[in-house]
Design an enzyme around this catalytic site. Structure first.
Site, PDB file in Angstrom:
ATOM      1  N   GLY A   1     -16.114   3.913 -52.164  1.00 19.92           N
ATOM      2  CA  GLY A   1     -17.438   4.450 -51.889  1.00 19.92           C
ATOM      3  C   GLY A   1     -18.371   3.544 -51.114  1.00 19.92           C
TER       4      GLY A   1
ATOM      5  N   CYS B   1      -8.262  -0.778 -41.942  1.00 19.47           N
ATOM      6  CA  CYS B   1      -8.357  -2.232 -42.141  1.00 19.47           C
ATOM      7  C   CYS B   1      -7.019  -2.894 -41.817  1.00 19.47           C
ATOM      8  CB  CYS B   1      -8.823  -2.569 -43.560  1.00 19.47           C
ATOM      9  SG  CYS B   1      -7.797  -1.892 -44.869  1.00 19.47           S
TER      10      CYS B   1
END
Length: 377
Positions: A204, A318
């Site tokens: 989140g 990532c």
């Protein structure tokens, strides 16, 4: 009474043993053992450094240790030797203290061999590593892949940087988040009128940051337990315009062409964040990258159907592998000529096609890649 630091080494060895014996994650085992311990914060910091550092440098440590063994050691002895060797080679612990405290923390039957081997290691003034892969402590396939995709100089700089402890960054609202992830949310470019879908939102971090910019954020994740992390962060940050939906992003239950902006911060190999995940380099397999690229493509395909005409789709990961970045992008654009690439710019990021990429060594951040498109009318 135990000598200073002995109990800390006992906890570290126990943690390393459990990680190996049960094939568990370091970040699951370590917090539990620290919580059960009555040691002070300085000792807990020592345990944390030994456990994460030893896990990260496992290949290098095993090569150093195995030169002095005739047969592979049992798990508990292996864990003890790794912990001791890590202190000698990589920490600013005096060699005699590292040897003495580790021997004292060893089981009675292992004390003799631990003392003998660690003393031999402590007497070495220079380690003649057999190759860079062993010295840097990565699987060979990761070294070969990053060298192929980034070039030798950038690849080895990145691998070396990810053997260092990661930097800690805090947003203005108090949320701990790497700077590269914070820059991702800036690059997304949401406006206050936008209904935004974060398709893979847990835990989140990006969703809560984007909620401060958008009219409303819908945060999706397939894993119900990970939604508890989103909820905790949403609550802690007092975010009110964020709705959570448990769903598989490949078949999300939304009306087509409804979202102004969609962020697909997709599951990936995580090769840009290996400094944060001590054991990930030993868990990810080369074959996983192909299946992850397939998943990333499917998530993006699903997103195109949910995007309004004139809406914006952002893709971030990532990692820095070609297969999960430019190859995924090329395949998506070939199937959707109505996706018009948005040329992104950030002074600290490198150009990667029409997207951007940042490597850990560039500004002491995670390694990440980002691309963006507008859906033509």
């Amino acid at each position: 009474m135990k000598k200073a630091g002995v109990e800390a080494r006992e906890v570290a060895i126990q943690c390393l043993y459990r990680i190996d014996e049960t094939n568990s994650f370091a970040n699951i085992i370590l917090p539990k053992l620290l919580e059960e311990s009555s040691l002070d914060q300085r000792d807990k910091n020592l345990i944390t450094e030994i456990v994460y550092g030893t896990t990260r440098m496992r290949r290098a440590l095993d090569w150093v240790i195995d030169r002095y063994l005739s047969v592979p050691p049992p798990t508990k002895l292996r864990s003890t030797l790794r912990a001791g060797a890590y202190q000698i080679i990589y920490m600013r612990v005096p060699n005699h203290a590292a040897v003495s405290a580790t021997v004292s923390a060893s089981s009675k039957k292992n004390k003799g061999v631990v003392n003998a081997i660690l003393r031999r290691i402590s007497e070495e003034t220079l380690i003649n590593w057999p190759n860079e892969g062993t010295k840097l402590s990565y699987p060979e396939w990761i070294i070969e892949l990053l060298t192929k995709d980034l070039g030798e100089t950038d690849a080895f700089e990145m691998l070396g940087k990810m053997n260092e402890a990661p930097a800690v960054s805090i947003r203005d609202d108090g949320y701990y988040q790497d700077l590269a992830s914070q820059w991702i949310t800036e690059l997304v470019g949401v406006s206050q009128k936008d209904l935004l879908l974060d398709l893979c939102a847990a835990p989140g971090g990006k969703a809560t940051a984007l909620a401060a910019q958008a009219r409303k954020v819908v945060a999706c994740d397939i894993n119900e337990s990970r939604h508890r992390l989103i909820y905790a962060n949403k609550t802690n940050l007092s975010v009110e315009n964020l709705t959570q939906v448990v769903t598989d992003g490949r078949c999300a239950p939304f009306t087509p062409s409804i979202f102004d902006h969609i962020l697909v911060d997709a599951p990936c190999s995580g090769l840009g964040v290996l400094h944060r995940r001590a054991d990930s380099r030993w868990r990810i397999e080369e074959a996983d990258i192909k299946s992850l690229a397939k998943l990333q493509t499917e998530l993006l395909e699903s997103s195109v159907e949910l995007l309004k005409s004139g809406g914006v789709l952002t893709y971030s990961v990532c990692t820095v592998t070609n297969e999960e970045t430019v190859d995924v992008v090329r395949a998506l654009e070939s199937r959707h000529p109505n996706l018009i690439p948005e040329k992104l710019f950030h002074e600290r990021w490198r150009n990667l096609g029409n997207g951007l990429q940042i490597l850990p060594q560039d500004f002491d951040t995670d390694g990440m890649s980002i691309f963006q498109w507008k859906l033509a009318n």
